[in-house]
Design a protein around this motif. Structure first.
Motif, short mmCIF file in Angstrom:
data_model
loop_
_atom_site.label_atom_id
_atom_site.label_comp_id
_atom_site.label_asym_id
_atom_site.label_seq_id
_atom_site.Cartn_x
_atom_site.Cartn_y
_atom_site.Cartn_z
N ASP A 86 0.80 -1.23 0.00
CA ASP A 86 0.00 0.00 0.00
C ASP A 86 0.83 1.28 0.00
O ASP A 86 0.27 2.37 0.07
N MET A 87 2.15 1.16 -0.09
CA MET A 87 2.98 2.37 -0.09
C MET A 87 2.69 3.29 -1.27
O MET A 87 2.97 4.48 -1.22
N VAL A 88 2.12 2.72 -2.34
CA VAL A 88 1.76 3.54 -3.50
C VAL A 88 0.80 4.65 -3.12
O VAL A 88 0.78 5.72 -3.75
N TYR A 89 0.03 4.44 -2.04
CA TYR A 89 -0.93 5.46 -1.61
C TYR A 89 -0.20 6.48 -0.73
O TYR A 89 -0.39 6.56 0.48
N ALA A 90 0.64 7.26 -1.39
CA ALA A 90 1.56 8.18 -0.70
C ALA A 90 0.85 9.24 0.12
O ALA A 90 1.42 9.75 1.09
N ALA A 91 -0.37 9.60 -0.27
CA ALA A 91 -1.08 10.65 0.46
C ALA A 91 -1.23 10.32 1.93
O ALA A 91 -1.29 11.21 2.78
N ASN A 92 -1.28 9.03 2.24
CA ASN A 92 -1.46 8.60 3.63
C ASN A 92 -0.20 8.76 4.47
O ASN A 92 -0.24 8.57 5.69
N GLY A 93 0.92 9.08 3.82
CA GLY A 93 2.20 9.12 4.52
C GLY A 93 2.36 10.24 5.53
O GLY A 93 3.20 10.16 6.43
N ASP A 266 -7.14 6.90 -15.99
CA ASP A 266 -7.56 5.55 -15.62
C ASP A 266 -6.60 4.97 -14.58
O ASP A 266 -5.45 4.66 -14.90
N LEU A 267 -7.08 4.83 -13.35
CA LEU A 267 -6.30 4.17 -12.30
C LEU A 267 -7.08 2.96 -11.76
O LEU A 267 -7.04 2.66 -10.57
N SER A 268 -7.78 2.28 -12.66
CA SER A 268 -8.66 1.19 -12.26
C SER A 268 -7.91 0.06 -11.54
O SER A 268 -8.47 -0.59 -10.65
N GLU A 269 -6.68 -0.19 -11.90
CA GLU A 269 -5.94 -1.27 -11.24
C GLU A 269 -5.62 -0.90 -9.80
O GLU A 269 -5.72 -1.73 -8.89
N LEU A 270 -5.30 0.37 -9.58
CA LEU A 270 -4.99 0.81 -8.21
C LEU A 270 -6.24 0.94 -7.36
O LEU A 270 -6.17 0.90 -6.12
N LEU A 271 -7.40 1.07 -8.01
CA LEU A 271 -8.65 1.11 -7.25
C LEU A 271 -8.91 -0.23 -6.55
O LEU A 271 -9.63 -0.29 -5.55
N LYS A 272 -8.31 -1.30 -7.04
CA LYS A 272 -8.47 -2.61 -6.40
C LYS A 272 -7.95 -2.61 -4.96
O LYS A 272 -8.35 -3.44 -4.16
N GLY A 273 -7.06 -1.67 -4.66
CA GLY A 273 -6.55 -1.55 -3.31
C GLY A 273 -7.28 -0.48 -2.51
O GLY A 273 -6.92 -0.23 -1.35
N GLY A 274 -8.26 0.16 -3.14
CA GLY A 274 -9.02 1.19 -2.44
C GLY A 274 -8.42 2.57 -2.56
O GLY A 274 -8.55 3.38 -1.64
N GLY A 275 -7.78 2.87 -3.69
CA GLY A 275 -7.18 4.19 -3.87
C GLY A 275 -7.20 4.63 -5.31
O GLY A 275 -7.31 3.80 -6.23
N SER A 276 -7.07 5.95 -5.52
CA SER A 276 -7.02 6.48 -6.88
C SER A 276 -6.09 7.69 -6.91
O SER A 276 -5.04 7.67 -6.27
N VAL A 277 -6.48 8.72 -7.61
CA VAL A 277 -5.57 9.83 -7.92
C VAL A 277 -5.00 10.48 -6.65
O VAL A 277 -3.78 10.58 -6.47
N LYS A 278 -5.87 10.94 -5.76
CA LYS A 278 -5.38 11.63 -4.56
C LYS A 278 -4.62 10.68 -3.65
O LYS A 278 -3.59 11.06 -3.07
N CYS A 279 -5.09 9.45 -3.51
CA CYS A 279 -4.39 8.50 -2.66
C CYS A 279 -2.93 8.33 -3.08
O CYS A 279 -2.07 8.10 -2.24
N CYS A 280 -2.69 8.46 -4.37
CA CYS A 280 -1.33 8.29 -4.90
C CYS A 280 -0.50 9.56 -4.84
O CYS A 280 0.65 9.57 -5.28
N THR A 281 -1.06 10.64 -4.28
CA THR A 281 -0.43 11.95 -4.38
C THR A 281 -0.38 12.65 -3.03
O THR A 281 -1.39 13.11 -2.51
N LEU A 282 0.81 12.74 -2.46
CA LEU A 282 1.05 13.52 -1.25
C LEU A 282 1.48 14.91 -1.66
O LEU A 282 2.50 15.06 -2.34
N GLU A 283 0.72 15.92 -1.29
CA GLU A 283 1.08 17.29 -1.67
C GLU A 283 1.90 17.95 -0.57
O GLU A 283 1.60 17.82 0.62
N VAL A 284 2.93 18.66 -0.98
CA VAL A 284 3.73 19.47 -0.06
C VAL A 284 3.17 20.89 -0.14
O VAL A 284 3.33 21.58 -1.15
N TYR A 285 2.50 21.33 0.91
CA TYR A 285 1.84 22.63 0.92
C TYR A 285 2.81 23.71 1.42
O TYR A 285 3.48 23.53 2.42
N SER A 286 2.83 24.83 0.69
CA SER A 286 3.71 25.94 1.10
C SER A 286 3.00 27.27 0.86
O SER A 286 1.94 27.31 0.26
#
Length: 286
Positions: A86-93, A266-286
């Motif tokens: 599940d490390m691909v879901y970087a937003a959760n980091g 299309d992130l249908s394969e990653l949706l199988k783990g319960g994640g999509s665009v935002k789940c894969c994206t950790l934003e650095v806010y400044s």
């Protein structure tokens, strides 16, 4: 202290009106799905009997990263580790705002080792990662909008962590409770589109939380079930362009009507783990 907005009498949701939108260059962090698999089930989307094609997942992930790069955004990478699918879901980091970084404290044992790896990455970039006493699952449940942080609870992040987050970042935190296990993180049921605009799926929230959202964001985009169920709200916006799951066609039309430029992926394969665009994206806010 966690701040709760009081619902206005007779408040009713409205639809966002077209306005001039402006893109802002963003800084994202991503982790390639090199070891992606569904080896366990910790959310309703995960089915260990449904095989995952890692090659397809990698191709879809690369498409998402390439979109960000083509839009002029910065994308840093965190190296994935075997045994942590599940490390691909970087937003959760974690959550990173103005040089302050909170690292995730995961609820489930299967993901707890990820915290150490994301903390190591933060240190390698000059941050001093802060740990909360209670479970927080990073930008899965902690979404900045303007000067406020919207904070989810109900399935993953402990609501007691919300007060800690407010103290660490010195920002008001609005607590929102989720009630549908299909929308187990806030970023599956709510998308921040710019500093004043959000989109969300009302049935995912308690009545009280919906009232808070109606008061704070009277022009929010309200998404229908068909788009919510394909994770349409698990999207990333730079203030103008909104990268979203391609299957959320109704949401794309709503975005266009509101002056945004939707970009389906299309992130249908990653949706199988319960994640999509935002789940894969950790934003650095400044």
């Amino acid at each position: 202290m966690t701040r709760f907005a009081e619902p206005a009498a007779g408040a009713a949701p409205t639809t966002a009106v077209p306005t001039e939108r402006r893109a802002k260059t963003r800084h994202y962090v991503m982790t390639p799905p090199r070891h992606f698999a569904v080896d366990y089930a910790i959310n309703p989307w995960m089915d260990t009997a449904n095989p995952v094609d890692t090659t397809v997942a990698m191709a879809q992930w690369h498409q998402l990263r390439d979109i960000y790069l083509q839009m002029g955004h910065t994308v840093d990478l965190v190296e994935p580790a075997p045994g942590l699918p599940d490390m691909v879901y970087a937003a959760n980091g974690g959550l990173i705002i103005d040089g302050t970084a909170v690292v995730a404290r995961f609820k489930y044992a299967q993901r707890k080792q990820e915290s150490a790896l994301y903390a190591d990455w933060l240190r390698s970039r000059g941050y001093q990662p802060v740990h909360t006493r209670h479970v927080n699952e990073g930008q899965g449940d902690l979404l900045p909008v303007g000067g406020t942080i919207l904070a989810g609870s109900g399935f993953r992040t402990d609501p007691r962590a919300h007060g800690q987050i407010a103290e660490i970042f010195g920002r008001p935190v609005v607590s929102l409770e989720l009630v549908d296990p299909r929308f187990y993180h806030l970023d599956t049921a709510l998308a921040v589109l710019d500093d004043e605009t959000i989109a969300y799926y009302p049935p995912a929230f308690t009545y009280a939380s919906r009232a808070h959202l109606e008061t704070l964001f009277p022009q929010a985009i309200l998404v229908d079930s068909a788009d919510a169920y394909v994770f349409g709200l698990n999207s990333v916006s730079d203030g103008l362009h909104v990268v979203h799951p391609a299957a959320a066609v109704g949401f794309a039309e709503q975005l266009s009507d509101a002056g945004f430029e939707p970009i389906g992926v299309d992130l249908s394969e990653l949706l199988k783990g319960g994640g999509s665009v935002k789940c894969c994206t950790l934003e650095v806010y400044s």
